[in-house]
Design a protein around this motif. Structure first.
Motif, PDB file in Angstrom:
ATOM      1  N   THR A  14       0.851  -1.191   0.000  1.00 45.86           N
ATOM      2  CA  THR A  14       0.000   0.000   0.000  1.00 45.86           C
ATOM      3  C   THR A  14       0.887   1.243   0.000  1.00 45.86           C
ATOM      4  O   THR A  14       1.967   1.248   0.595  1.00 45.86           O
ATOM      5  N   PHE A  15       0.431   2.307  -0.658  1.00 45.54           N
ATOM      6  CA  PHE A  15       1.246   3.517  -0.797  1.00 45.54           C
ATOM      7  C   PHE A  15       0.364   4.648  -1.315  1.00 45.54           C
ATOM      8  O   PHE A  15      -0.783   4.430  -1.727  1.00 45.54           O
ATOM      9  N   THR A  16       0.903   5.845  -1.307  1.00 51.79           N
ATOM     10  CA  THR A  16       0.190   7.000  -1.854  1.00 51.79           C
ATOM     11  C   THR A  16       0.688   7.287  -3.264  1.00 51.79           C
ATOM     12  O   THR A  16       1.835   6.979  -3.607  1.00 51.79           O
ATOM     13  N   LYS A  17      -0.165   7.878  -4.077  1.00 54.73           N
ATOM     14  CA  LYS A  17       0.216   8.191  -5.455  1.00 54.73           C
ATOM     15  C   LYS A  17       1.207   9.361  -5.486  1.00 54.73           C
ATOM     16  O   LYS A  17       1.211  10.223  -4.607  1.00 54.73           O
ATOM     17  N   ALA A  18       2.030   9.374  -6.523  1.00 57.29           N
ATOM     18  CA  ALA A  18       3.009  10.440  -6.704  1.00 57.29           C
ATOM     19  C   ALA A  18       2.300  11.783  -6.899  1.00 57.29           C
ATOM     20  O   ALA A  18       1.182  11.845  -7.428  1.00 57.29           O
ATOM     21  N   THR A  19       2.959  12.850  -6.486  1.00 53.72           N
ATOM     22  CA  THR A  19       2.343  14.182  -6.563  1.00 53.72           C
ATOM     23  C   THR A  19       2.566  14.865  -7.909  1.00 53.72           C
ATOM     24  O   THR A  19       1.915  15.862  -8.210  1.00 53.72           O
ATOM     25  N   GLY A  20       3.488  14.352  -8.738  1.00 55.29           N
ATOM     26  CA  GLY A  20       3.762  14.955 -10.035  1.00 55.29           C
ATOM     27  C   GLY A  20       3.010  14.248 -11.144  1.00 55.29           C
ATOM     28  O   GLY A  20       1.940  13.679 -10.929  1.00 55.29           O
ATOM     29  N   LYS A  21       3.599  14.269 -12.344  1.00 54.96           N
ATOM     30  CA  LYS A  21       2.965  13.608 -13.478  1.00 54.96           C
ATOM     31  C   LYS A  21       4.015  12.831 -14.265  1.00 54.96           C
ATOM     32  O   LYS A  21       5.211  13.172 -14.259  1.00 54.96           O
ATOM     33  N   TYR A  58      13.304  -8.340 -13.867  1.00 52.23           N
ATOM     34  CA  TYR A  58      12.453  -7.276 -14.417  1.00 52.23           C
ATOM     35  C   TYR A  58      11.114  -7.857 -14.875  1.00 52.23           C
ATOM     36  O   TYR A  58      10.052  -7.294 -14.597  1.00 52.23           O
ATOM     37  N   GLU A  59      11.174  -8.993 -15.553  1.00 51.29           N
ATOM     38  CA  GLU A  59       9.954  -9.648 -16.022  1.00 51.29           C
ATOM     39  C   GLU A  59       9.064 -10.056 -14.849  1.00 51.29           C
ATOM     40  O   GLU A  59       7.847  -9.852 -14.869  1.00 51.29           O
ATOM     41  N   GLN A  60       9.671 -10.624 -13.804  1.00 55.99           N
ATOM     42  CA  GLN A  60       8.887 -11.080 -12.659  1.00 55.99           C
ATOM     43  C   GLN A  60       8.216  -9.906 -11.940  1.00 55.99           C
ATOM     44  O   GLN A  60       7.038  -9.960 -11.606  1.00 55.99           O
ATOM     45  N   LEU A  61       8.987  -8.844 -11.682  1.00 55.10           N
ATOM     46  CA  LEU A  61       8.416  -7.697 -10.984  1.00 55.10           C
ATOM     47  C   LEU A  61       7.364  -6.995 -11.835  1.00 55.10           C
ATOM     48  O   LEU A  61       6.308  -6.590 -11.330  1.00 55.10           O
ATOM     49  N   SER A  62       7.636  -6.845 -13.132  1.00 56.84           N
ATOM     50  CA  SER A  62       6.665  -6.189 -14.020  1.00 56.84           C
ATOM     51  C   SER A  62       5.374  -6.989 -14.082  1.00 56.84           C
ATOM     52  O   SER A  62       4.273  -6.428 -14.050  1.00 56.84           O
ATOM     53  N   SER A  63       5.503  -8.306 -14.168  1.00 55.37           N
ATOM     54  CA  SER A  63       4.313  -9.153 -14.230  1.00 55.37           C
ATOM     55  C   SER A  63       3.540  -9.116 -12.914  1.00 55.37           C
ATOM     56  O   SER A  63       2.311  -9.003 -12.912  1.00 55.37           O
ATOM     57  N   TYR A  64       4.255  -9.180 -11.803  1.00 55.97           N
ATOM     58  CA  TYR A  64       3.598  -9.205 -10.497  1.00 55.97           C
ATOM     59  C   TYR A  64       2.842  -7.902 -10.236  1.00 55.97           C
ATOM     60  O   TYR A  64       1.731  -7.921  -9.697  1.00 55.97           O
ATOM     61  N   PHE A  65       3.442  -6.766 -10.613  1.00 56.75           N
ATOM     62  CA  PHE A  65       2.825  -5.465 -10.355  1.00 56.75           C
ATOM     63  C   PHE A  65       1.976  -4.973 -11.524  1.00 56.75           C
ATOM     64  O   PHE A  65       1.525  -3.820 -11.507  1.00 56.75           O
ATOM     65  N   ALA A  66       1.747  -5.817 -12.522  1.00 56.81           N
ATOM     66  CA  ALA A  66       1.031  -5.383 -13.724  1.00 56.81           C
ATOM     67  C   ALA A  66      -0.392  -4.933 -13.429  1.00 56.81           C
ATOM     68  O   ALA A  66      -0.946  -4.097 -14.143  1.00 56.81           O
ATOM     69  N   THR A  67      -0.998  -5.485 -12.390  1.00 56.66           N
ATOM     70  CA  THR A  67      -2.395  -5.157 -12.104  1.00 56.66           C
ATOM     71  C   THR A  67      -2.563  -3.792 -11.465  1.00 56.66           C
ATOM     72  O   THR A  67      -3.684  -3.289 -11.377  1.00 56.66           O
ATOM     73  N   HIS A  68      -1.467  -3.189 -11.015  1.00 54.75           N
ATOM     74  CA  HIS A  68      -1.564  -1.881 -10.358  1.00 54.75           C
ATOM     75  C   HIS A  68      -1.073  -0.788 -11.301  1.00 54.75           C
ATOM     76  O   HIS A  68       0.047  -0.841 -11.806  1.00 54.75           O
ATOM     77  N   THR A  69      -1.913   0.208 -11.530  1.00 50.52           N
ATOM     78  CA  THR A  69      -1.589   1.253 -12.509  1.00 50.52           C
ATOM     79  C   THR A  69      -0.570   2.260 -12.005  1.00 50.52           C
ATOM     80  O   THR A  69      -0.062   3.069 -12.791  1.00 50.52           O
ATOM     81  N   HIS A  70      -0.245   2.238 -10.711  1.00 47.74           N
ATOM     82  CA  HIS A  70       0.686   3.227 -10.166  1.00 47.74           C
ATOM     83  C   HIS A  70       1.887   2.563  -9.483  1.00 47.74           C
ATOM     84  O   HIS A  70       2.295   2.965  -8.390  1.00 47.74           O
ATOM     85  N   ILE A  71       2.431   1.557 -10.148  1.00 49.43           N
ATOM     86  CA  ILE A  71       3.719   0.998  -9.762  1.00 49.43           C
ATOM     87  C   ILE A  71       4.571   0.950 -11.020  1.00 49.43           C
ATOM     88  O   ILE A  71       4.236   0.259 -11.990  1.00 49.43           O
ATOM     89  N   TYR A  72       5.651   1.707 -11.025  1.00 51.72           N
ATOM     90  CA  TYR A  72       6.526   1.794 -12.192  1.00 51.72           C
ATOM     91  C   TYR A  72       7.788   0.986 -11.935  1.00 51.72           C
ATOM     92  O   TYR A  72       8.448   1.172 -10.904  1.00 51.72           O
ATOM     93  N   VAL A  73       8.117   0.097 -12.866  1.00 53.24           N
ATOM     94  CA  VAL A  73       9.340  -0.705 -12.779  1.00 53.24           C
ATOM     95  C   VAL A  73      10.273  -0.262 -13.893  1.00 53.24           C
ATOM     96  O   VAL A  73       9.916  -0.356 -15.079  1.00 53.24           O
ATOM     97  N   LEU A  86       6.974   3.044  -6.229  1.00 54.99           N
ATOM     98  CA  LEU A  86       5.593   2.925  -5.780  1.00 54.99           C
ATOM     99  C   LEU A  86       4.936   4.292  -5.834  1.00 54.99           C
ATOM    100  O   LEU A  86       5.459   5.265  -5.298  1.00 54.99           O
ATOM    101  N   GLY A  87       3.788   4.376  -6.499  1.00 54.03           N
ATOM    102  CA  GLY A  87       3.053   5.634  -6.594  1.00 54.03           C
ATOM    103  C   GLY A  87       3.153   6.296  -7.949  1.00 54.03           C
ATOM    104  O   GLY A  87       2.295   7.101  -8.310  1.00 54.03           O
ATOM    105  N   ALA A  88       4.191   5.989  -8.735  1.00 53.42           N
ATOM    106  CA  ALA A  88       4.345   6.581 -10.062  1.00 53.42           C
ATOM    107  C   ALA A  88       3.527   5.798 -11.078  1.00 53.42           C
ATOM    108  O   ALA A  88       3.470   4.568 -11.040  1.00 53.42           O
ATOM    109  N   ALA A  89       2.897   6.515 -12.013  1.00 51.04           N
ATOM    110  CA  ALA A  89       2.072   5.849 -13.018  1.00 51.04           C
ATOM    111  C   ALA A  89       2.907   4.884 -13.856  1.00 51.04           C
ATOM    112  O   ALA A  89       4.050   5.172 -14.210  1.00 51.04           O
ATOM    113  N   LYS A  90       2.318   3.744 -14.158  1.00 48.78           N
ATOM    114  CA  LYS A  90       3.027   2.726 -14.928  1.00 48.78           C
ATOM    115  C   LYS A  90       3.308   3.191 -16.352  1.00 48.78           C
ATOM    116  O   LYS A  90       4.360   2.903 -16.928  1.00 48.78           O
ATOM    117  N   PHE A  91       2.379   3.903 -16.955  1.00 50.37           N
ATOM    118  CA  PHE A  91       2.517   4.378 -18.320  1.00 50.37           C
ATOM    119  C   PHE A  91       2.320   5.897 -18.357  1.00 50.37           C
ATOM    120  O   PHE A  91       1.629   6.453 -17.503  1.00 50.37           O
TER     121      PHE A  91
END
Length: 275
Positions: free
Chosen positions: A17-24, A54-69, A94-99
């Motif tokens: 759990t975490f808070t979203k980033a304040t920038g863009k 990288y593949e494992q972390l990206s796949s594991y966090f793929a469901t969350h839109t605000h985790i950037y790897v 954690l908190g930064a948009a994935k895309f």
């Protein structure tokens, strides 16, 4: 390995759990190079380790839109100073948009700093990874955790991690009895295993209960094995149905045979009575 549906339930349970980033999200800021003029080639050991983790972390966090790897790109951590940059092998924000994907990561524009960083030791950077980067990543940039790992089996094993404690002090993480290090930020445990076919000492992530995060190949193998088991179960069910039908036919034939015998006996009794 656990069933896929069981893993999905655990994944939702253990995601941090975490808070979203304040920038863009910022793909590129002119004036900040995103390529190294003298790139150092990675060894095959490092390439396999980086790609798989990288593949494992990206796949594991793929469901969350605000985790950037991120992987092997520049992180600029002081606006206006292009010398204040690092390029870790892998990092998680954690908190930064994935895309969208970034050419570099600019902490002041994103309103976030990397949460966890990973470096895989090589002869040219090992001393810097063990010493200078601990201070840069955790103190200067403000990351929460930093891990180093030696992926070459021919070299002595080395897996270490540091974190900032609540007071801000940098402390080295204690390993458990198996040598695992636990990332409180990601809520994942990390452990290495020797891959003798490739001579890579592979660092892998695990859920807190010990469930491994699979690679894409392992995931395909799991699905193929599950499909095969389902098909085999279907064949066994069909065979059982055929056997049941055959048994029913035999039972019916046996019933008719007994009925015929009983009829024949009855006729014999009548003949004996009539005499």
């Amino acid at each position: 390995m656990k069933p896929l549906n069981d893993f999905a339930l655990k994944q939702r349970k253990y995601l941090p759990t975490f808070t979203k980033a304040t920038g863009k999200p910022t793909v590129y800021i002119p004036g900040y190079p995103y390529e190294d003029e003298h790139p150092m080639p990675a060894t095959g050991f490092h390439g396999e380790q980086i790609n798989i983790l990288y593949e494992q972390l990206s796949s594991y966090f793929a469901t969350h839109t605000h985790i950037y790897v991120g992987v092997d790109n520049f992180i600029y951590y002081r606006e206006g100073d292009t010398t204040k940059s690092v390029a870790p092998d892998i990092y998680v924000v954690l908190g930064a948009a994935k895309f969208p994907l970034r050419r570099s990561f600019y902490t002041w524009a994103e309103g976030a700093v990397p949460t966890v960083l990973f470096e895989f030791l090589s002869d040219s950077t090992a001393d810097e990874d063990r010493e200078e980067k601990v201070q840069i990543y955790l103190r200067d940039i403000g990351a929460q955790e930093y891990f180093i790992h030696q992926p070459e089996m021919e070299k002595p094993a080395e897996f270490r991690g540091w974190r900032r404690d609540p007071s801000g002090a940098i402390v080295e993480m204690p390993a458990d009895a198996r040598g695992d290090l636990f990332s409180e930020s990601l809520n994942l445990s990390f452990r290495w295993t020797d891959q003798h076919h490739s001579h890579v000492r592979l660092l892998r992530p695990y859920l807190p209960d010990g469930t491994p995060i699979t690679t894409a190949i392992e995931e395909r193998n799991l699905r193929a094995a599950a499909k095969m088991r389902a098909e085999e179960a279907e064949v066994r069910a069909e065979e059982a149905e055929v056997r049941a039908e055959e048994a029913e036919v035999r039972a019916a034939a046996e019933a008719r045979r007994r009925q015929a015998l009983e009829l024949e006996l009855e006729q014999l009794r009548r003949r004996l009575t009539d005499r």
